[in-house]
Design an enzyme around this catalytic site. Structure first.
Site, PDB file in Angstrom:
ATOM      1  N   ASP A   2     -34.013 -16.268 113.652  1.00  0.00           N
ATOM      2  CA  ASP A   2     -35.184 -15.405 113.429  1.00  0.00           C
ATOM      3  C   ASP A   2     -35.635 -15.227 111.981  1.00  0.00           C
ATOM      4  O   ASP A   2     -36.047 -14.130 111.588  1.00  0.00           O
ATOM      5  CB  ASP A   2     -34.942 -14.017 114.040  1.00  0.00           C
ATOM      6  CG  ASP A   2     -34.544 -14.060 115.498  1.00  0.00           C
ATOM      7  OD1 ASP A   2     -34.695 -15.105 116.139  1.00  0.00           O
ATOM      8  OD2 ASP A   2     -34.069 -13.029 116.005  1.00  0.00           O
ATOM      9  N   LYS A  55     -37.268 -16.492 121.949  1.00  0.00           N
ATOM     10  CA  LYS A  55     -36.428 -15.570 122.706  1.00  0.00           C
ATOM     11  C   LYS A  55     -37.036 -14.172 122.707  1.00  0.00           C
ATOM     12  O   LYS A  55     -37.810 -13.823 121.821  1.00  0.00           O
ATOM     13  CB  LYS A  55     -35.001 -15.533 122.150  1.00  0.00           C
ATOM     14  CG  LYS A  55     -34.871 -14.965 120.750  1.00  0.00           C
ATOM     15  CD  LYS A  55     -33.424 -15.044 120.280  1.00  0.00           C
ATOM     16  CE  LYS A  55     -33.210 -14.463 118.913  1.00  0.00           C
ATOM     17  NZ  LYS A  55     -33.391 -13.036 118.799  1.00  0.00           N
ATOM     18  N   CYS A  84     -30.009  -9.046 115.579  1.00  0.00           N
ATOM     19  CA  CYS A  84     -29.947 -10.347 116.248  1.00  0.00           C
ATOM     20  C   CYS A  84     -28.762 -11.207 115.807  1.00  0.00           C
ATOM     21  O   CYS A  84     -28.135 -11.858 116.638  1.00  0.00           O
ATOM     22  CB  CYS A  84     -31.263 -11.094 116.068  1.00  0.00           C
ATOM     23  SG  CYS A  84     -32.648 -10.250 116.897  1.00  0.00           S
TER      24      CYS A  84
END
Length: 180
Positions: free
Chosen positions: A14, A76, A109
């Site tokens: 990310d 995601k 994350c």
């Protein structure tokens, strides 16, 4: 755990356009992640890249998107990459037993991904200089939690030298530019 290029997979979590500006030391994260991606490409280490809700947060920053192998970027909605079937399946299909993670945010994350894959029996290391959060206090708590769970915190340079294993090889000579 010694990181072995033949057993490792690099997962870049990310590092996205709209999220990165809010991170502590964002340029450091991008530079270290780029080194890891370049080393992985040279040493045959598979690379996966995740993007959390790119419609809202944007895509992977251009510097890293340019280094991502074709087909390696996965969207995601879950915070943990391990809970995203396409990513979990790609990790499983790689046959690699070691994961090297980097990305943002450390306490969300990256943490949940590391814990999730560690729970599957994989050896997990997080390249800490290629990982950040909006607040240093959250990053520090993530480090504590990861260590308690048996996840190893490393630097990107540690990863490169462990993947190389020895000096004097053509690969080592290629990596000198990344290391300096």
């Amino acid at each position: 755990m010694i990181l072995d290029a033949s057993r490792s997979l690099l997962l870049v979590v990310d590092i996205q356009e709209r999220l990165l500006p809010a991170m502590e030391e964002g340029p450091r994260v991008v530079a270290a992640a780029a080194k890891l991606m370049q080393a992985a490409a040279r040493l045959g280490v598979p690379v996966l890249v995740s993007e959390q809700y790119p419609k809202g947060i944007g895509n992977t920053v251009p510097e890293l998107a340019a280094l991502a192998p074709a087909g390696s970027v996965h969207t995601k909605m879950t915070f943990s990459c391990a809970a995203t079937p396409a990513i979990a399946d790609a990790v499983a299909a790689s046959g690699r037993t070691q994961l090297v993670l980097c990305g943002i945010e450390a306490h969300v994350c990256v943490l949940q991904t590391a814990l999730g894959f560690a729970a599957t029996g994989r050896d997990v290391a997080v390249a800490w200089d290629a990982t950040s959060s909006r607040r240093e206090s959250d990053r520090a708590l993530a480090a504590d939690r990861l260590r308690q769970a048996g996840v190893v915190l490393v630097s990107s340079e540690m990863v490169l030298f462990e993947w190389l294993g020895r000096a004097g090889t053509p690969e080592f000579k290629d990596m000198l530019a990344l290391i300096k």
